[in-house]
Write a protein that holds these residues in place. Sequence first.
Motif, PDB file in Angstrom:
ATOM      1  N   GLN A 130      20.539 -17.907  29.643  1.00 32.60           N
ATOM      2  CA  GLN A 130      19.209 -17.522  29.059  1.00 32.60           C
ATOM      3  C   GLN A 130      19.249 -16.837  27.820  1.00 32.60           C
ATOM      4  O   GLN A 130      18.688 -16.809  27.073  1.00 32.60           O
ATOM      5  CB  GLN A 130      18.475 -17.167  30.222  1.00 32.60           C
ATOM      6  CG  GLN A 130      18.002 -17.965  31.412  1.00 32.60           C
ATOM      7  CD  GLN A 130      17.612 -17.292  32.435  1.00 32.60           C
ATOM      8  OE1 GLN A 130      17.813 -16.254  32.697  1.00 32.60           O
ATOM      9  NE2 GLN A 130      16.417 -18.098  33.099  1.00 32.60           N
ATOM     10  N   ARG A 131      20.183 -15.563  28.041  1.00 31.36           N
ATOM     11  CA  ARG A 131      20.290 -14.703  26.893  1.00 31.36           C
ATOM     12  C   ARG A 131      20.722 -15.227  25.675  1.00 31.36           C
ATOM     13  O   ARG A 131      20.013 -15.106  24.481  1.00 31.36           O
ATOM     14  CB  ARG A 131      21.165 -13.620  27.374  1.00 31.36           C
ATOM     15  CG  ARG A 131      20.598 -12.495  28.571  1.00 31.36           C
ATOM     16  CD  ARG A 131      21.410 -11.818  29.196  1.00 31.36           C
ATOM     17  NE  ARG A 131      22.198 -10.777  28.524  1.00 31.36           N
ATOM     18  CZ  ARG A 131      22.754  -9.842  29.218  1.00 31.36           C
ATOM     19  NH1 ARG A 131      22.661  -9.587  30.475  1.00 31.36           N
ATOM     20  NH2 ARG A 131      23.546  -8.636  28.483  1.00 31.36           N
ATOM     21  N   GLU A 132      21.617 -16.040  25.877  1.00 34.52           N
ATOM     22  CA  GLU A 132      22.254 -16.677  24.442  1.00 34.52           C
ATOM     23  C   GLU A 132      21.176 -17.873  24.099  1.00 34.52           C
ATOM     24  O   GLU A 132      21.000 -17.816  22.874  1.00 34.52           O
ATOM     25  CB  GLU A 132      23.544 -17.520  24.986  1.00 34.52           C
ATOM     26  CG  GLU A 132      24.637 -16.487  25.267  1.00 34.52           C
ATOM     27  CD  GLU A 132      25.801 -17.395  25.561  1.00 34.52           C
ATOM     28  OE1 GLU A 132      25.922 -18.634  25.793  1.00 34.52           O
ATOM     29  OE2 GLU A 132      26.875 -16.679  25.868  1.00 34.52           O
ATOM     30  N   ARG A 133      20.453 -18.382  24.958  1.00 34.08           N
ATOM     31  CA  ARG A 133      19.508 -19.238  24.297  1.00 34.08           C
ATOM     32  C   ARG A 133      18.279 -18.543  23.704  1.00 34.08           C
ATOM     33  O   ARG A 133      17.918 -18.966  22.456  1.00 34.08           O
ATOM     34  CB  ARG A 133      18.914 -20.291  25.749  1.00 34.08           C
ATOM     35  CG  ARG A 133      17.815 -21.208  24.975  1.00 34.08           C
ATOM     36  CD  ARG A 133      17.308 -22.208  26.188  1.00 34.08           C
ATOM     37  NE  ARG A 133      17.047 -21.711  27.381  1.00 34.08           N
ATOM     38  CZ  ARG A 133      17.776 -21.661  28.414  1.00 34.08           C
ATOM     39  NH1 ARG A 133      18.994 -21.984  28.483  1.00 34.08           N
ATOM     40  NH2 ARG A 133      17.219 -20.874  29.569  1.00 34.08           N
ATOM     41  N   ALA A 134      17.935 -17.320  24.260  1.00 32.16           N
ATOM     42  CA  ALA A 134      16.634 -16.552  23.402  1.00 32.16           C
ATOM     43  C   ALA A 134      17.153 -16.285  22.146  1.00 32.16           C
ATOM     44  O   ALA A 134      16.441 -16.145  21.358  1.00 32.16           O
ATOM     45  CB  ALA A 134      16.355 -15.582  24.770  1.00 32.16           C
TER      46      ALA A 134
END
Length: 466
Positions: A283-287
Amino acid sequence: MTSFNDLGLNPALLTAITAGKYTQPTPIQAQAIPPVLQGRDLLGIAQTGTGKTAAFALPILHRLAAGNRRPAPKTCRALILSPTRELASQIAEKFRAYGHDSKLSVATVFGGVGMNPQVQALARGVDVLVATPGRLMDHMQQGTLRLDAVETVVLDEADQMLDLGFVHAIKRISQALPKQRQSLFFSATMPQNIAQLAAGFLKDPVRVEVTPAATTVERIDQQVVFIEAERKRALLLEIMADPTITRALVFTRTKHGADKVARHLGTGNVPAAAIHGNKSQSQRERALADFKAGRIRVLVATDIAARGIDVTGVSHVVNFELPNVPESYVHRIGRTARAGKDGMAISLCAQDERAYLRDIEKVTRQRIPSTDRRGDEKLAAATAAEPRGENRPQQPRPHGHGQNRGGQRSENRRGDSNGGHRSESRGGQPQGAKPGQKPAGGRRFGKPQGQRPSGNRDGGQRGSVH
């Protein structure tokens, strides 16, 4: 003026620097690279965004390539410790870019992802390992990594790494390192008590300080807006209505607060995502990927992101809530005005945050220009129109362990969310202060304008290596 050719770096590194269109070293690079090449320990202090990563990555790659040997299985030759996953990934990317032609291996170790790929990479041995302390200790305990072959160890963001929440992990890691090694500490801030602690890890270090500790970049136009806590979200939407704000970082103190602000921006048709310690690594990488690609205009983050986000073109930083650790303010606003560009930092200050503001101005040695929007009828109407229950301010709780001066639990993390260490900030209740003066006319929040607070222009040069 010093050039990279004057620093004695090997031709492969100079080729990578030229390919990256970098022209000349920043002050921290020019002063740090020569002693690191000589094998000296070093304590480097410079503003965020001035190229500290290259200041240690380039000489480390040079020394590793000159050693002309391969790492043994389950060992690494250089160890770089980072407080967050994002910063670890960023550092590893820079090592790979600079060492592209050197055939040196680079690996990352941090929580939030599976261990098996990391175990496989470590089994072969790596030249450069970038890690967060929690997951690093997991590998040490499971026998998939040993540190007896480390030649150089780096603590990036050393003030945060050696703060109380991390000091025990760092001591345990230090005991596993060989006594004959090179140690490098780099940070934008260095409080005196942390500097004394760092002295126990460094041997006769060279101290390089290109700016006073906790100095903000002069290219950042800073502003404080005094506002009631319950009207902050309405004001944030008003700020984001300005089309000159092309890419913005919004900081909150808490993970729950970051999610609420991101949702509120979405209701106002402002594409946004939240990033904090409760988010999974994917999720952090996608954001971050969406933010870098421009698919979202705003990234809402806790302080876990202040030291790990290196995104070009961040035009504005908004402190939706002021940090309860004044040094964090420097790191937050340092996400804008990078690589010679201008930027703007807007801080929304409620009555119970006045003490935080005084601490920030004391640490940064400046008075931040202010605007008073309390009692603004337009904001009052916008607040009244919000869905009921979404704008209810958080009530202060009695002061105790794990709470900051505003009564909220802040995410002041000392590592990654998987095996890391964590501490919560504490403090006393803030006292009131005289309100800021209202300007004669309004002011837009877009393009930086007006008088800037004093600061140094030592870093952030065009064409510099970061």
